[in-house]
Write an enzyme that holds these catalytic residues in place. Sequence first.
Site, PDB file in Angstrom:
ATOM      1  N   LEU A  66      21.856 -11.263  32.584  1.00 48.74           N
ATOM      2  CA  LEU A  66      22.330  -9.842  32.076  1.00 48.74           C
ATOM      3  C   LEU A  66      22.698  -8.919  33.479  1.00 48.74           C
ATOM      4  O   LEU A  66      23.505  -8.203  33.567  1.00 48.74           O
ATOM      5  CB  LEU A  66      21.382  -8.956  31.316  1.00 48.74           C
ATOM      6  CG  LEU A  66      21.272  -9.553  29.823  1.00 48.74           C
ATOM      7  CD1 LEU A  66      20.116  -8.745  29.241  1.00 48.74           C
ATOM      8  CD2 LEU A  66      22.471  -9.803  29.150  1.00 48.74           C
ATOM      9  N   SER A  67      22.076  -9.227  34.354  1.00 53.83           N
ATOM     10  CA  SER A  67      22.114  -8.514  35.706  1.00 53.83           C
ATOM     11  C   SER A  67      21.523  -9.073  36.755  1.00 53.83           C
ATOM     12  O   SER A  67      20.611  -9.958  36.679  1.00 53.83           O
ATOM     13  CB  SER A  67      21.353  -7.057  35.591  1.00 53.83           C
ATOM     14  OG  SER A  67      21.521  -6.305  36.642  1.00 53.83           O
TER      15      SER A  67
END
Length: 328
Positions: free
Chosen positions: A100-101
């Site tokens: 996600l990041s």
Amino acid sequence: MGAHALDKYAKELADLAASARAALVREIDASGAWAADPVWREVFEAVPRHLFVPYYYVGVVGGHERRWGESPDPRTREQWVRGAYVDAPLATRLRDGELLSSSSQPSLMAMMLAELRVEPGDRVLEIGAGTGYNAALLAHRLGDDLVTTVDLEPEITEAARRHLAAAGHHPTVVTGDGARGVPERAPYDRIIATCTLPSVPRAWLAQSRPGARILSPLATGLIALTVRDAEHAEGRFLPTPAYFVPLRGGGPEPEPAPLGGVPRRAREDELFRFLLILTRGSLDPQEVFTLWEREGHPRRERYGITVRGEHEWAWLDDPEGPYAWPLT
């Protein structure tokens, strides 16, 4: 562990971080990443990356292993510090095994910041706050009040604020859709995105001053646009490849077209795949291959993007030439 031992350990960890950071800076310097703007060397020397990655994930057989700075095992903590200063991207948020990041590769960050061509007094908008490290680098150079960073997820922006505060910086951190920009902090002289987009949002142009520079990942490349006015921007891709997490909230990625009939040498060529993504929805893979062969396997810097009013298109060599494809 007594207070004296704790202080001694904290100093040893700080010394290790300083040594690892100095080695990273030397490595980036040797790569030539900030040759266009060597002032960034001083900034990378000053901003401690490990404060922005209190934990991260490394790939292991069968999944991922979490490394964190508060592990009870001193060897793990040392691994965490050393890993924070490796010139590599670090996975910082996973959900069901999906990334996600992340904290981007430092040398790529350095190159992008150098290519942003900031000047003293420039107001900068960053799309994709991530860990807050890139915002800290910008804030260190320009000042907190001139830097705004935005991310869609509250957990990410809250963590970025904590990391920034720990490093002594307080730029404006906004929770919101990066594609919409941050109009209340506009106008901007520079906009930099650290996530991939399928096209350039019109809101960014509307929030930019004439002459502003926009740098954004797109189609495994980096597009550098000069804003002419609120409805017109144009520029070319930089030579380097760039792979980033897609902008969250931007909708699902289109399914890749089947590559049957395209020779393996093309399917495995990074520049062919760049063109394949850039022309998605306009050309089928066989047409892409024919163009790629005819034009001598063009490098990224021959391609560009124009935004004008409601229209946005990618092109090869000339924005008004025969090879142009609409972006959606």
